[in-house]
Design a protein around this motif. Structure first.
Motif, mmCIF file in Angstrom:
data_model
loop_
_atom_site.group_PDB
_atom_site.id
_atom_site.type_symbol
_atom_site.label_atom_id
_atom_site.label_comp_id
_atom_site.label_asym_id
_atom_site.label_seq_id
_atom_site.Cartn_x
_atom_site.Cartn_y
_atom_site.Cartn_z
ATOM 1 N N TYR A 113 11.505 1.599 5.821
ATOM 2 C CA TYR A 113 10.944 2.190 4.609
ATOM 3 C C TYR A 113 11.604 3.531 4.379
ATOM 4 O O TYR A 113 11.776 4.320 5.318
ATOM 5 C CB TYR A 113 9.429 2.358 4.754
ATOM 6 C CG TYR A 113 8.741 2.430 3.409
ATOM 7 C CD1 TYR A 113 8.338 1.272 2.753
ATOM 8 C CD2 TYR A 113 8.528 3.660 2.789
ATOM 9 C CE1 TYR A 113 7.749 1.340 1.508
ATOM 10 C CE2 TYR A 113 7.936 3.731 1.552
ATOM 11 C CZ TYR A 113 7.534 2.567 0.915
ATOM 12 O OH TYR A 113 6.959 2.621 -0.311
ATOM 13 N N SER A 114 11.997 3.781 3.135
ATOM 14 C CA SER A 114 12.720 5.010 2.806
ATOM 15 C C SER A 114 11.964 6.243 3.300
ATOM 16 O O SER A 114 10.807 6.461 2.939
ATOM 17 C CB SER A 114 12.916 5.101 1.298
ATOM 18 O OG SER A 114 13.113 6.443 0.915
ATOM 19 N N LEU A 149 0.830 -1.203 0.000
ATOM 20 C CA LEU A 149 0.000 0.000 0.000
ATOM 21 C C LEU A 149 0.868 1.258 0.000
ATOM 22 O O LEU A 149 0.615 2.222 -0.731
ATOM 23 C CB LEU A 149 -0.901 -0.025 1.236
ATOM 24 C CG LEU A 149 -2.285 0.584 1.038
ATOM 25 C CD1 LEU A 149 -3.040 -0.184 -0.028
ATOM 26 C CD2 LEU A 149 -3.041 0.586 2.360
ATOM 27 N N LEU A 150 1.922 1.217 0.828
ATOM 28 C CA LEU A 150 2.839 2.356 0.864
ATOM 29 C C LEU A 150 3.527 2.542 -0.482
ATOM 30 O O LEU A 150 3.703 3.667 -0.948
ATOM 31 C CB LEU A 150 3.892 2.140 1.955
ATOM 32 C CG LEU A 150 3.518 2.592 3.364
ATOM 33 C CD1 LEU A 150 4.688 2.337 4.310
ATOM 34 C CD2 LEU A 150 3.162 4.081 3.368
ATOM 35 N N ASP A 151 3.907 1.415 -1.087
ATOM 36 C CA ASP A 151 4.540 1.506 -2.413
ATOM 37 C C ASP A 151 3.611 2.183 -3.406
ATOM 38 O O ASP A 151 4.032 3.040 -4.192
ATOM 39 C CB ASP A 151 4.903 0.104 -2.927
ATOM 40 C CG ASP A 151 6.239 -0.368 -2.366
ATOM 41 O OD1 ASP A 151 6.981 0.493 -1.832
ATOM 42 O OD2 ASP A 151 6.527 -1.574 -2.449
ATOM 43 N N GLY A 157 18.148 7.664 4.924
ATOM 44 C CA GLY A 157 17.836 6.589 5.851
ATOM 45 C C GLY A 157 16.397 6.132 5.756
ATOM 46 O O GLY A 157 15.664 6.508 4.845
ATOM 47 N N THR A 158 16.026 5.285 6.682
ATOM 48 C CA THR A 158 14.720 4.664 6.620
ATOM 49 C C THR A 158 13.987 4.866 7.932
ATOM 50 O O THR A 158 14.562 5.225 8.950
ATOM 51 C CB THR A 158 14.852 3.155 6.371
ATOM 52 O OG1 THR A 158 15.684 2.615 7.413
ATOM 53 C CG2 THR A 158 15.460 2.855 5.029
ATOM 54 N N LEU A 194 8.470 8.535 1.881
ATOM 55 C CA LEU A 194 7.314 8.913 2.699
ATOM 56 C C LEU A 194 7.079 10.424 2.632
ATOM 57 O O LEU A 194 5.946 10.887 2.550
ATOM 58 C CB LEU A 194 7.528 8.476 4.155
ATOM 59 C CG LEU A 194 7.499 6.961 4.368
ATOM 60 C CD1 LEU A 194 7.862 6.621 5.797
ATOM 61 C CD2 LEU A 194 6.119 6.404 4.033
ATOM 62 N N ILE A 195 8.176 11.162 2.647
ATOM 63 C CA ILE A 195 8.034 12.622 2.581
ATOM 64 C C ILE A 195 7.379 13.037 1.266
ATOM 65 O O ILE A 195 6.590 13.986 1.219
ATOM 66 C CB ILE A 195 9.417 13.284 2.788
ATOM 67 C CG1 ILE A 195 9.748 13.242 4.283
ATOM 68 C CG2 ILE A 195 9.426 14.705 2.265
ATOM 69 C CD1 ILE A 195 11.035 13.878 4.656
ATOM 70 N N LEU A 196 7.683 12.282 0.217
ATOM 71 C CA LEU A 196 7.108 12.635 -1.085
ATOM 72 C C LEU A 196 5.577 12.582 -1.074
ATOM 73 O O LEU A 196 4.913 13.325 -1.791
ATOM 74 C CB LEU A 196 7.653 11.730 -2.191
ATOM 75 C CG LEU A 196 9.098 12.005 -2.591
ATOM 76 C CD1 LEU A 196 9.505 11.114 -3.759
ATOM 77 C CD2 LEU A 196 9.312 13.466 -2.952
#
Lengths: 243, 278, 612
Positions: free
Chosen positions: B131-132, B5-7, B122-123, B136-138
């Motif tokens: 997770y990168s 889902l995150l992907d 980092g992750t 996530l920021i994107l």
């Protein structure tokens, strides 16, 4: 203002002389001349396809003039870009697709002024002329009735504080009561603010109730001009415009 | 499952960010900017230059946007303006422009792969796996970008003028809007967005003279499927980006690479106006 | 079959046409001579480079046919080139090598390419598809194909491709000759093709696709066929390229090569055949030559030149030369607006329709029942019922926005209406495309005279006859057979003296006349005319009015006429239909309508409810 060309024959706000224009090789408007003084209303009459709308578009700068001149307060504006004409107080109301259907009433009115902050100060005029428009501020313009859309059109022209209004068949498809209201607003605008108004119309009763003078356009040429109040008017119109 | 889902979300966010500039230009100017890929590349190199000179990686994005705006205004004046009446030729001319930009980059930086520092590396530990954090920021960036663009279009006078030009250019001109200036500003804005997008994706990729190219066609397809609207683009990014992630995960990454193109061609055959219209 | 006597001399068209063929053959012979001798003075390296370039030039040739002549911007021609190349490499690598295998591989390559192109055409060339959509599909094609190659693993060699497969290790000169002869043959056929009657149709599609459909030309089918043939030619050149270079890689099928071929065509001059060939050879050979010395600079120069040419010389560098040549040739000859020897003679077509119409008079030429047309919430036409009778001139009047033009659109294109039926001579039109409806016998003229600018009057007339007489590829016929009324209009407007003039040089009145003649050339039963006299002078109007009356009375056509000039309507029509706000307000004789208070009210712009 450039050009202190105050004509001897009363200062014309809009003076059109020998104007010809058309599409590509086709000439639709041929050698048209007339002038309108501040506070005066001229109506161009004629059947469909005679070049009335083309004439307005040429004055506004949408269609290139092939020859002739258009003067605003004495300075030449023929073939100037439409947006510059609009900023210099020419308010043009096209016959079709004249409002932004998908924008709100407010946004349509904002587009009538050069800066958003000017609108607030001028809304009073709109409220006075068409109270219903002020009430529908946030409504999408496309949801207005036909008559309300025409009121919005005139309101948009009013808030732009024009010197000249070019109006293409505003009465089309309107109820008689609404037509009377339009006539009132146009008359008071021209009388009180000294706006020169050029109307293009097919609705004779409306045209005659609002205009000071008329001109008849036939296949691109003005074949007759005169004062509406003149005794011959009815006969002349009957001769040229009968069905 | 959560990772999948995150992907999908992060992929959709990247696609949205990358395609936004192309959509703004197509929406207002009715012009398909095939230099979009090159603009992304320029943004990547802008990021590289900023971090290589020791400035904060956070500066890469505004720097890329500013450079892109200037570039866009110049390009509009020189290349695009003479071609408004020939939209198919404009596609070719902007493609040629992309070739020129790629070559200029090769002159300046060489062919080899470069890197730009990431503002955040980092992750983050999520659901037991790392997770990168930049990915996530994107997601947040995409949301903010969507809101900012909506605000620009719906709350400012520029936005009102631009929308008026989109809906009916002649009427807009008749009301005193200088449509030529609106177009120039729009192209500048679109280029700025493209360059900023280039800077935003570089932390995840390396920088090379052709880095923008693979994004060009996908962005183009997304924009057409979106029906030229911000919510439409968000939806198209989610649907097509999601499909790409799913196909890549469960079928094959190579077929995943053509998912967007093929789906877009099918969707446009059924709904030529895209997702957000009729 | 009476020849129409022309005032000028009747050109000896047969001799003219064969001269064209001989000239082409001569050109081809010269080109072959160059090909034959070139390896003798070129070094091995240059011969090698040029052999590659010749194969790519054949690819550019097909791009020019598709984009330059027909106006379909294709990014995907490289896909077919790649299919041909991979057919060669795969067969030779995995199955076998020899004459039989080679021919088999070539056939497979051509077949796969043509089927792919045909399917692509079916997907993207439907009536009403935007030109952008077909470009999108052609863009997707090479991208998909490249990924397919990538996913082929060892079989296709994935990203590194296949190399070192057995092939004919002929001398380099032999390969050069093969490539050269192939290119010259392809170019010669293309040259004759674009100058044939069929070639004119391609140009007509480029200039005004919609109008072609309304002349009954099956645009989608022609585009698809052209696309398939060009795919076959591209596959052959890809095959040759692979067999010669002994290497294939996914790039050969890629979107970059597809775009590069557009650059060759644009630089050389689209729509000239020779320009794109020289563009491809020049750019590819120079870049191979320079890639050792100035690789980056060369690409930069190509990019800058390309952008500059697109902006400043839309017709390519070749236009500088051809433009100068044309100026030189026409100096003193008076330019393209002068009547020139067209090589076309007009003849009278046998009047098929009169006989057919007589036998079919049982059902009316046209019948409209409950026709409704809505755009979203806007109802433009609402329950219109009209029946058009043979020999009747029916005028449709009404204020702007009444739905007059929409009515014409709904009759001539089956996909336009929302509800109701339209029956032409007993056949319900259903959802037919415009060209099918033309086939039923409906001819439509348009409000604006956007003809085919760069075609001559004669070309336009032949175009209008395509549905009935067809068109031959590689052949330029010397006569156009037209039905009598079309011939009369041409004679009345003086167009029969101007068959060789490009239509853009015609006066507005002549364009109107040609428009009408073209519609009549399709031999309609029902004629839909949208303001045929707009922008005409008084005498021209009278002339057109005269023709229309005769068409109805003597030829029994059923004519629907949209007209604003009520005086004109009154003079010529025997029935008037008044539309107002999408509804049929009145249907009656001229007297009934003219004396109607209702109609006066509508025209005066008054409110209906108030008057009824």
């Amino acid at each position: 203002m450039s050009g202190v060309t105050n004509q001897s024959a009363g200062e014309a706000r809009l003076q059109v002389a020998g104007l010809s224009s058309g599409y590509g090789p086709v000439t639709v408007v041929r050698d048209v001349s007339f002038s309108i003084a501040p506070g005066e209303i001229l109506v161009i009459l004629g059947k469909n396809g005679m070049g009335k709308s083309t004439l307005l578009k040429t004055i506004m700068g949408f269609i290139r003039a092939k020859s002739g001149s258009v003067r605003l307060d004495g300075s030449e504006i023929a073939n100037r870009a439409p947006h510059l004409n609009a900023r210099e107080a020419l308010a043009y109301t096209p016959q079709e697709y004249a409002i932004f259907q998908d924008l709100t009433v407010e946004e349509n009115l904002r587009l009538g002024v050069t800066e958003d902050r000017l609108l607030g100060a001028r809304m009073g005029e709109v409220e006075a002329a068409f109270p219903v428009i002020a009430k529908r501020f946030k409504q999408r313009a496309g949801t207005l009735s036909g008559g309300e859309q025409k009121m919005l059109l005139l309101s948009r022209s009013l808030v732009s504080r024009p010197k000249i209004m070019l109006i293409d068949e505003i009465s089309e498809g309107l109820q008689p009561s609404m037509v009377n209201r339009m006539a009132q607003v146009l008359r008071s605008t021209s009388a009180e603010k000294g706006v020169a108004i050029l109307l293009v119309e097919q609705n004779l009763p409306f045209a005659l109730s609002v205009a000071d003078r008329y001109a008849i356009l036939k296949i691109g040429e003005i074949v007759e001009q005169g004062d509406v109040a003149h005794a011959d008017t009815a006969a002349t119109l009957e001769r040229h415009l009968r069905i | 499952m959560a990772i999948l889902l995150l992907d999908i979300l992060t992929t959709a966010s990247m696609l949205f960010i990358v395609a936004a500039g192309l959509m703004i230009i197509l929406g207002v100017m009715k012009l398909i900017n095939f230099a979009h890929g090159a603009f992304l590349t320029v943004g990547g190199y802008a990021a590289h230059v900023v971090t290589a000179h020791g400035f904060s990686p956070w500066l890469t994005i505004p720097a890329a946007a500013a450079f892109g705006f200037v570039l866009g205004v110049v390009v509009e004046r020189v290349v695009v303006r003479p071609l408004y009446s020939r939209p198919l030729d404009a596609i070719l001319a902007t493609w040629g422009l992309g070739i020129i930009i790629a070559q200029v980059i090769v002159f300046a930086f060489g062919r080899e792969v470069q890197f730009a520092q990431s503002p955040i590396s980092g992750t983050v530990d999520l659901f037991g796996t790392g997770y990168s954090s930049w990915r996530l920021i994107l997601i947040a960036v995409a949301v903010v970008l969507g809101l900012l663009l909506t605000a620009l279009l719906y709350l400012t006078r520029f936005g009102l003028n631009a929308r008026a030009v989109i809906m009916n250019e002649n009427l807009a001109r008749g009301l005193g809007i200088d449509s030529i200036r609106v177009r120039a500003m729009t192209f500048g804005l679109g280029a700025a967005l493209a360059c900023a997008a280039g800077a935003l994706i570089t932390p995840l990729l390396s920088v090379d003279p052709n880095m923008g190219l693979p994004w060009l066609v996908n962005s183009f397809m997304l924009v057409l499927v979106s029906g030229i609207a911000i919510p439409g683009l968000a939806l198209a990014s989610l649907v097509l980006g999601g499909a790409q992630v799913l196909v890549s995960t469960f079928v094959s990454p190579i077929i995943g690479g053509i998912t967007i193109v093929v789906l877009a061609a099918v969707i446009l055959r059924i709904k030529p106006q895209g997702l957000s219209r009729g | 079959m009476a020849d129409i006597p022309a005032a000028g001399r009747v050109p000896d068209a047969t001799r003219r046409s064969s001269r064209q063929v001989w000239r082409t053959v001569l050109g081809a012979a010269i080109a072959l001579a160059i090909v034959a001798t070139a390896p003798l003075y070129l070094g091995t390296y240059m011969t090698n480079v040029l052999t590659r370039a010749l194969f790519l030039a054949a690819l550019a040739l097909t791009v020019d046919l598709i984009w330059g002549y027909t106006g379909i911007l294709t990014f995907g021609q490289s896909a077919f080139f790649g299919i041909g190349a991979y057919a060669c490499a795969l067969v030779f690598t995995h199955w076998g090598f020899g004459a039989g295998w080679a021919i088999g591989a070539l056939v497979i390559g051509i077949a796969v390419a043509m089927v792919t192109a045909w399917l692509t055409g079916l997907l993207s060339f439907y009536h009403g598809a935007s030109p952008l959509y077909s470009s999108i599909v052609t863009l997707a094609l090479p991208i998909v194909l490249t990924q397919v190659i990538f996913s082929g693993g060892r079989f296709t060699g994935s990203s590194s491709g296949l190399s070192g497969f057995p092939t004919y290790y002929w001398k380099i000169d032999t390969w050069f000759w093969i490539a050269g002869v192939f290119l010259v043959v392809a170019a010669t056929f293309a040259w004759l093709f674009v100058r044939s009657d069929y070639g004119r149709i391609l140009i007509a599609i480029r200039e005004n696709e919609d109008r072609c459909a309304y002349l009954g030309i099956p645009v989608s089918r022609i585009k698809t066929a052209l696309f398939a043939v060009c795919a076959g030619i591209a596959a052959i050149s890809g095959f040759g390229y692979a067999a010669f270079s002994n290497v294939v890689a996914p790039e050969l099928a890629g979107f970059q090569l597809g775009t590069e071929s557009l650059i060759w065509v644009a630089l050389g001059g689209r729509g000239t055949l020779i320009g794109p060939i020289l563009g491809a050879i020049g750019i590819d050979a120079t870049s191979s030559y320079l890639s050792g010395n100035l690789p980056f600079l060369w690409n930069f120069i190509v990019g800058v030149t390309f952008v500059a040419v697109i902006i400043l010389l839309p017709n390519g560098i070749a236009s500088l030369i051809t433009g100068a040549w044309r100026r030189y040739r026409t100096r003193g000859a008076g330019g393209g607006d002068q009547p020139r020897d067209s090589g076309i003679r007009l003849t009278a077509a046998p009047s098929v329709r009169a006989a057919a119409a007589a036998g079919r008079s049982a059902s009316p030429p046209i019948r409209i029942d409950g026709l409704t047309c809505r755009y979203g919430s806007l109802t433009v036409l609402d329950g219109i019922d009209v029946e058009g009778k043979q020999g009747q001139l029916l005028s449709i009047v009404g204020p702007n926005g009444a739905g007059k033009t929409t009515l014409m659109r709904c009759i001539s294109n089956g996909t336009e209406r929302t509800g109701g039926t339209v029956t032409v001579a007993g056949t319900e039109i259903g959802r037919s495309s415009p060209q099918k409806i033309v086939g039923l016998g409906v001819g439509r003229s348009f409000q604006n005279t956007s003809l085919f600018d760069s075609l001559t009057v004669g070309d336009c007339l032949r175009l209008a006859r395509y549905r009935i007489d067809g068109a031959r590829p590689f052949y330029r016929s010397e006569t156009v057979a037209l039905p009598e009324p079309a011939l009369e209009i041409l004679a009345a407007t003086g167009l029969d003296q101007r068959l060789g003039v490009e239509t853009r040089y015609l006066s507005h009145g002549m364009k109107r006349g040609l428009e009408l003649a073209m519609v009549l050339a399709t031999e309609p039963r029902v004629l839909l005319l949208d303001e045929p006299t707009a922008g005409l002078t008084k005498p021209e109007r009278t002339a057109i009015g005269h023709v229309l009356t005769r068409l109805a009375e003597e030829y029994g056509l059923c004519i629907f006429l949209i007209e604003h000039d009520l005086d004109f309507v009154r003079e010529i029509s025997n029935r008037i239909v008044v539309l107002h706000q999408g509804k049929l307000l009145l249907d009656g004789t001229v007297e009934e309508v003219v004396s109607s208070e209702l109609v006066k009210a509508v025209y005066a712009g008054q409110d209906l409810e108030a008057t009824v």
